[in-house]
Design an enzyme around this catalytic site. Structure first.
Site, PDB file in Angstrom:
ATOM      1  N   GLY A   1       8.201 160.638  80.814  1.00 16.50           N
ATOM      2  CA  GLY A   1       6.869 160.957  81.305  1.00 16.50           C
ATOM      3  C   GLY A   1       6.478 162.342  80.803  1.00 16.50           C
TER       4      GLY A   1
ATOM      5  N   ASN B   1       8.601 165.740  81.453  1.00 18.02           N
ATOM      6  CA  ASN B   1       9.315 166.326  80.313  1.00 18.02           C
ATOM      7  C   ASN B   1       8.953 167.798  80.133  1.00 18.02           C
ATOM      8  OD1 ASN B   1      10.471 163.846  79.743  1.00 18.02           O
ATOM      9  ND2 ASN B   1       9.020 163.340  78.117  1.00 18.02           N
TER      10      ASN B   1
ATOM     11  N   PHE C   1       4.428 148.582  78.788  1.00 15.28           N
ATOM     12  CA  PHE C   1       4.226 149.779  79.595  1.00 15.28           C
ATOM     13  C   PHE C   1       3.585 149.382  80.910  1.00 15.28           C
ATOM     14  CE2 PHE C   1       1.630 153.372  81.100  1.00 15.28           C
ATOM     15  CZ  PHE C   1       2.650 154.303  81.285  1.00 15.28           C
TER      16      PHE C   1
ATOM     17  N   ASN D   1      -1.017 166.453  67.933  1.00 17.41           N
ATOM     18  CA  ASN D   1      -0.362 166.449  66.630  1.00 17.41           C
ATOM     19  C   ASN D   1      -1.448 166.278  65.567  1.00 17.41           C
ATOM     20  OD1 ASN D   1      -0.920 163.634  66.326  1.00 17.41           O
ATOM     21  ND2 ASN D   1       0.989 163.108  67.370  1.00 17.41           N
TER      22      ASN D   1
ATOM     23  N   GLY E   1       7.403 166.534  71.284  1.00 11.92           N
ATOM     24  CA  GLY E   1       6.135 167.242  71.471  1.00 11.92           C
ATOM     25  C   GLY E   1       6.036 167.874  72.845  1.00 11.92           C
ATOM     26  N   ASP E   2       6.553 167.189  73.850  1.00 14.21           N
ATOM     27  CA  ASP E   2       6.549 167.745  75.210  1.00 14.21           C
ATOM     28  C   ASP E   2       7.406 169.006  75.276  1.00 14.21           C
ATOM     29  OD1 ASP E   2       5.054 165.495  75.902  1.00 14.21           O
ATOM     30  OD2 ASP E   2       6.827 164.362  76.503  1.00 14.21           O
TER      31      ASP E   2
END
Length: 313
Positions: free
Chosen positions: A34, A38, A102, A181, A242-243
């Site tokens: 999540g 994170n 998901f 990104n 990324g987190d």
């Protein structure tokens, strides 16, 4: 989950409208994740006290305990009585093909969370980072930040693919920082109809991660900063990288260091994640982190961060 064969061997193209298959998997891993959790985990590992805001199910108890042990304030997570915590379930075959689902679950109740009562108890936020969540919840929290004057960070990430231009414009307009990104930055421009310059006119600073190429930071008032990723990264699994970058960057902002040093901290924390399976399964000591920061960048970066990092848990 891992399936030891090939999905294609079990599929009959002419009968896909009657598809009913079952695969015997030989490996199962359950990982904590999540985006908000994170990031909060990373902030906690660096010695900060992040407040996690969102919605989870009654099955959140074990996860809550894990996060709290790592410095995350979970007092303001709404617990649903009707839904389980959101989760992603994926099975991968030997060719790398995947069947995935998901389940948003309790995430749909994030829109019921108000920020002002939380702020009244924990104090004014340095920033409210609004990450990928229930779209109505993201919009509510963004609007509340604008109304109440809370500085906010727009980080719509995974929701960009499912959001229209109107929602994306609403989520990023007025943000102190915009995270994405490189692919997502182009998607933002395409969906909003704004040029890169127009996007930058509406946010204070734009932080764009570039994968193995590092990160680019642009603003209206400062020169563009481009930094390479950390050196000698042994890539194992990218989920959550990324987190982790965001967590490192935000921790350094809280310490009051330069944007360049903030990006360097983010890149080093991201390196630990990409070298580990699971977004919250990495470990390091303060000394190891500083050594890696100095090796990847320079002694100046390590010296700037050392007074803060030695306070980590």
């Amino acid at each position: 989950m891992s399936f030891g064969g090939k999905f294609a061997d079990s599929l009959v193209v002419e009968q896909l409208d009657k598809l009913s298959v079952s695969f015997l998997v030989d490996h199962l891993e359950i990982r904590r994740g999540g985006v908000a959790a994170n990031m909060c985990f990373g902030l906690g590992r660096l010695g900060l006290a992040p407040v996690l805001v969102g919605a989870a199910g009654e099955d959140f108890a074990d996860y809550r305990s894990w996060l709290e042990r790592h410095g995350v304030n979970c007092d303001y997570v709404r617990i649903s009585t009707d839904h389980h915590t959101a989760r992603f379930v994926c099975t991968t075959d030997t060719n790398g093909a995947q069947f995935a689902s998901f389940y948003p679950g309790a995430m749909s109740e994030a829109r019921m969370v108000e920020l002002e009562p939380i702020v009244a108890k924990v104090g004014a936020p340095s920033y409210v980072l609004i990450g990928a969540d229930d779209p109505d919840g993201m919009r509510r929290h963004t609007d509340e930040c604008r109304t109440r004057g809370y500085p906010f960070i727009a980080d719509p990430s995974q929701q960009l693919a499912f959001s229209g231009g109107e929602l994306i414009r609403d989520l990023i307009d007025g943000a102190a920082y915009l995270f994405s990104n490189e692919y997502e930055s182009h998607m933002i421009e395409q969906k909003t109809g704004w040029s890169a310059e127009e996007v930058l006119d509406r946010v204070g600073t734009q932080v764009t991660t570039l994968g193995a190429a590092g990160v680019r930071i642009t603003s209206k008032t400062e020169p563009t900063i481009e930094l390479p990723a950390a050196k000698d990264v042994a890539v194992l699994e990218p989920t959550g990288v990324g987190d982790a970058f965001r967590a490192g960057f935000l921790a350094a902002l809280a310490w009051g260091v330069t944007l360049e040093h903030a990006a360097q901290v983010g890149c080093v924390l991201a390196a630990y994640v990409v070298e580990t399976v699971g977004p919250q399964d990495y470990t390091f000591t303060a000394e190891q982190f500083l050594d890696r920061l100095e090796y990847s960048y320079d002694g100046e970066a390590a010296a700037a961060i050392a007074p803060f990092l030695h306070a980590t848990r």
